[in-house]
Write an enzyme that holds these catalytic residues in place. Structure first.
Site, mmCIF file in Angstrom:
data_model
loop_
_atom_site.group_PDB
_atom_site.id
_atom_site.type_symbol
_atom_site.label_atom_id
_atom_site.label_comp_id
_atom_site.label_asym_id
_atom_site.label_seq_id
_atom_site.Cartn_x
_atom_site.Cartn_y
_atom_site.Cartn_z
ATOM 1 C CB CYS A 1 -0.910 0.000 1.222
ATOM 2 S SG CYS A 1 -2.085 1.380 1.255
ATOM 3 C CB CYS B 1 -10.816 -3.477 -10.328
ATOM 4 S SG CYS B 1 -10.572 -2.269 -11.647
#
Length: 249
Positions: free
Chosen positions: A153, A226
């Site tokens: 992240c 996605c």
């Protein structure tokens, strides 16, 4: 008038997604003509996804809202489905794969976001969406990067996806069929697009908005995560993971 036009367009698009469509494949069709894991031809699926994104942005423009994936604002208060830690003294939480998944405090989250590019801040904190086929990770790897490695992240550094689960979905966004560890993400119901409920994907440590998950991916999971490229940092195989991305045992 504009609102009525957007509503009609939404209803029309919804009927294409859920109602009758001459390009829908029916069970009576031959097995060879039925596309992988879907009722629509691949080109139709991609076309409708892009139309949905464009329609949502149009609706937000007319309503004066921000154009984003979830239609809600993040910021220091934390997005729905994730709450920051009250202090740094709370008991630490560790995932089954050994990573610290304790939520950041609001102060830690804000400090971590300061060094991100504006696009990454917009996506992770404001639930934004990069344009298809244009995204790149915060350290410059293209959305269609094919190198082996780990995607962490951009906000907080928690490892999220491995290149072994990445596939070409044709959508223009990085797509994966499984996370590194299910405990590293949070899935939240998203009803921001009328008649098209979705599932939003958040980073468990920072609460960063990542993208959405759909049930039209490949085997073995059938999932398609996605994800916005700008919400990620790519660490190539052979390079050492940043300290915040290393397991805790």
């Amino acid at each position: 008038m504009r609102s009525m036009q957007v509503t009609r367009a939404t209803t029309s698009l919804s009927s294409r997604l859920h109602g009758s469509n001459p390009r829908v494949y029916h069970p009576s069709a031959s097995r060879s003509s039925v596309p992988h894991r879907g009722s629509l031809a691949p080109s139709t699926n991609r076309e409708l996804r892009l139309q949905c994104a464009a329609l949502f942005n149009l609706k937000q423009l007319f309503s004066g809202g921000k154009m984003g994936n979830s239609g809600s604002s993040g910021g220091s208060s934390g997005p729905s489905g994730w709450t920051p830690s009250s202090s740094t003294d709370v008991p630490r939480k560790v995932s089954k794969s050994g990573y610290d998944i304790t939520p950041l405090t609001a102060e830690e989250r804000g400090k971590a976001a300061e060094g991100l590019p504006r696009m990454a801040q917009y996506i992770t904190l404001e639930h934004g969406t990069e344009r298809a086929f244009t995204g790149s990770t915060v350290n410059g790897y293209s959305h269609d990067n094919k190198k082996r490695g780990v995607y962490v992240c951009a906000l907080g550094g928690l490892p999220l996806f491995h290149s072994d689960t990445k596939f070409n979905s044709g959508t223009g966004w990085p797509s994966f069929f499984a996370p590194i560890d299910p405990e590293h993400i949070i899935e939240v119901a998203d009803y921001s697009i009328p008649y098209m409920p979705r599932v939003e994907v958040l980073d468990r440590r920072s609460g960063a908005h990542l993208g959405h998950v759909f049930d039209d991916g490949p085997a073995p999971t059938g999932k398609r995560y996605c994800i916005n490229a700008a919400a990620l940092k790519f660490v190539p195989e052979g390079e050492e993971l940043p300290e915040e991305s290393k397991p805790k045992h």
